[in-house]
Design a protein around this motif. Sequence first.
Motif, PDB file in Angstrom:
ATOM      1  N   SER A  35      17.873  24.319 -13.895  1.00 53.84           N
ATOM      2  CA  SER A  35      18.876  25.355 -13.629  1.00 53.84           C
ATOM      3  C   SER A  35      18.262  26.607 -13.007  1.00 53.84           C
ATOM      4  N   SER A  36      16.945  26.752 -13.087  1.00 53.39           N
ATOM      5  CA  SER A  36      16.280  27.892 -12.451  1.00 53.39           C
ATOM      6  C   SER A  36      15.828  27.566 -11.029  1.00 53.39           C
ATOM      7  N   GLY A  37      16.094  26.326 -10.571  1.00 49.45           N
ATOM      8  CA  GLY A  37      15.802  25.962  -9.190  1.00 49.45           C
ATOM      9  C   GLY A  37      14.518  25.191  -8.967  1.00 49.45           C
ATOM     10  N   ASP A  38      13.722  24.967 -10.007  1.00 51.34           N
ATOM     11  CA  ASP A  38      12.473  24.215  -9.848  1.00 51.34           C
ATOM     12  C   ASP A  38      12.746  22.728  -9.676  1.00 51.34           C
ATOM     13  N   GLU A  39      12.021  22.096  -8.763  1.00 50.50           N
ATOM     14  CA  GLU A  39      12.150  20.652  -8.589  1.00 50.50           C
ATOM     15  C   GLU A  39      11.492  19.923  -9.754  1.00 50.50           C
ATOM     16  N   VAL A  40      12.102  18.823 -10.151  1.00 53.82           N
ATOM     17  CA  VAL A  40      11.559  17.990 -11.219  1.00 53.82           C
ATOM     18  C   VAL A  40      11.917  16.535 -10.921  1.00 53.82           C
ATOM     19  N   ARG A  41      10.971  15.652 -11.193  1.00 53.46           N
ATOM     20  CA  ARG A  41      11.200  14.215 -10.977  1.00 53.46           C
ATOM     21  C   ARG A  41      11.586  13.564 -12.293  1.00 53.46           C
ATOM     22  N   LEU A  42      12.533  12.647 -12.241  1.00 54.11           N
ATOM     23  CA  LEU A  42      12.945  11.939 -13.454  1.00 54.11           C
ATOM     24  C   LEU A  42      11.808  11.124 -14.056  1.00 54.11           C
ATOM     25  N   SER A  43      10.868  10.706 -13.241  1.00 49.37           N
ATOM     26  CA  SER A  43       9.730   9.919 -13.748  1.00 49.37           C
ATOM     27  C   SER A  43       8.907  10.714 -14.760  1.00 49.37           C
ATOM     28  N   ARG A  44       9.121  11.994 -14.824  1.00 47.76           N
ATOM     29  CA  ARG A  44       8.433  12.844 -15.803  1.00 47.76           C
ATOM     30  C   ARG A  44       8.711  12.371 -17.233  1.00 47.76           C
ATOM     31  N   TRP A  45       9.859  11.711 -17.453  1.00 53.43           N
ATOM     32  CA  TRP A  45      10.243  11.297 -18.799  1.00 53.43           C
ATOM     33  C   TRP A  45       9.950   9.836 -19.097  1.00 53.43           C
ATOM     34  N   ARG A  46       9.101   9.232 -18.316  1.00 51.93           N
ATOM     35  CA  ARG A  46       8.719   7.853 -18.617  1.00 51.93           C
ATOM     36  C   ARG A  46       7.822   7.815 -19.844  1.00 51.93           C
ATOM     37  N   GLY A  47       7.704   6.625 -20.422  1.00 46.41           N
ATOM     38  CA  GLY A  47       6.883   6.453 -21.612  1.00 46.41           C
ATOM     39  C   GLY A  47       7.727   6.139 -22.829  1.00 46.41           C
ATOM     40  N   LYS A  48       9.008   6.480 -22.767  1.00 46.00           N
ATOM     41  CA  LYS A  48       9.994   6.136 -23.792  1.00 46.00           C
ATOM     42  C   LYS A  48      11.243   5.661 -23.050  1.00 46.00           C
ATOM     43  N   PRO A  49      12.112   4.928 -23.737  1.00 47.98           N
ATOM     44  CA  PRO A  49      13.398   4.621 -23.108  1.00 47.98           C
ATOM     45  C   PRO A  49      14.125   5.923 -22.765  1.00 47.98           C
ATOM     46  N   ILE A  50      14.942   5.863 -21.739  1.00 43.82           N
ATOM     47  CA  ILE A  50      15.675   7.036 -21.276  1.00 43.82           C
ATOM     48  C   ILE A  50      17.173   6.744 -21.322  1.00 43.82           C
ATOM     49  N   ILE A  51      17.906   7.619 -21.969  1.00 45.03           N
ATOM     50  CA  ILE A  51      19.368   7.582 -21.958  1.00 45.03           C
ATOM     51  C   ILE A  51      19.778   8.685 -20.999  1.00 45.03           C
ATOM     52  N   LEU A  52      20.392   8.311 -19.901  1.00 45.78           N
ATOM     53  CA  LEU A  52      20.725   9.285 -18.864  1.00 45.78           C
ATOM     54  C   LEU A  52      22.239   9.423 -18.754  1.00 45.78           C
TER      55      LEU A  52
END
Length: 192
Positions: A35-52
């Motif tokens: 929300s502050s405008g920084d780019e982030v990749r969803l792959s950052r949350w790998r290592g556990k299952p992801i509920i999106l």
Amino acid sequence: MRTWFKHALSISLVAGSAFSATPSPAPLDATLRTSSGDEVRLSRWRGKPIILFYEDKESTTLNAGLKEDLFARGKERDLLDAAWVVAVANLQKFDFFPARRIALSYVRDEEKKVGVPILVDLKGTLGEPPWSLPTKTSNVLLLDANGALVYRHSGRMKPEEQAAFFVALSELVGVDLRTPAAGAPAPREDAR
């Protein structure tokens, strides 16, 4: 929208028609923004299952019952850290001045209320391949720890579709989540 944040994101957050997806061996990824405008990749949350959860403003209550039930089952079974819950707000229709700034401010206010970050999709990234998600409804996805798609549902989930979601999630976290939390109401079809 408040229900979306309070119940879906409380678990463990960083920030149509129905169908269950065939497992995809290829990991999915996308670049979104905080929300502050920084780019982030969803792959950052790998290592556990992801509920999106991917929803536009008008669709945040479509699956409120699932979100409440998900939190209750996770809390009862002490599994709130077993999977990442990633919420993405589809703000594509607000990607112009001054609406963008107002929408991001609203998301930041919601983040403060729930104490967790919320990712935003200003460009409709998750509506494009390889994701190809409908952008004007509630989308619920399960990704395995490597980022491969295991389950996908678009639109309001019926009780039997919620049951299928919990079967798939049970397999990912290795704990039976098929039965509701003690004292929880039966699954419901959420009202819009």
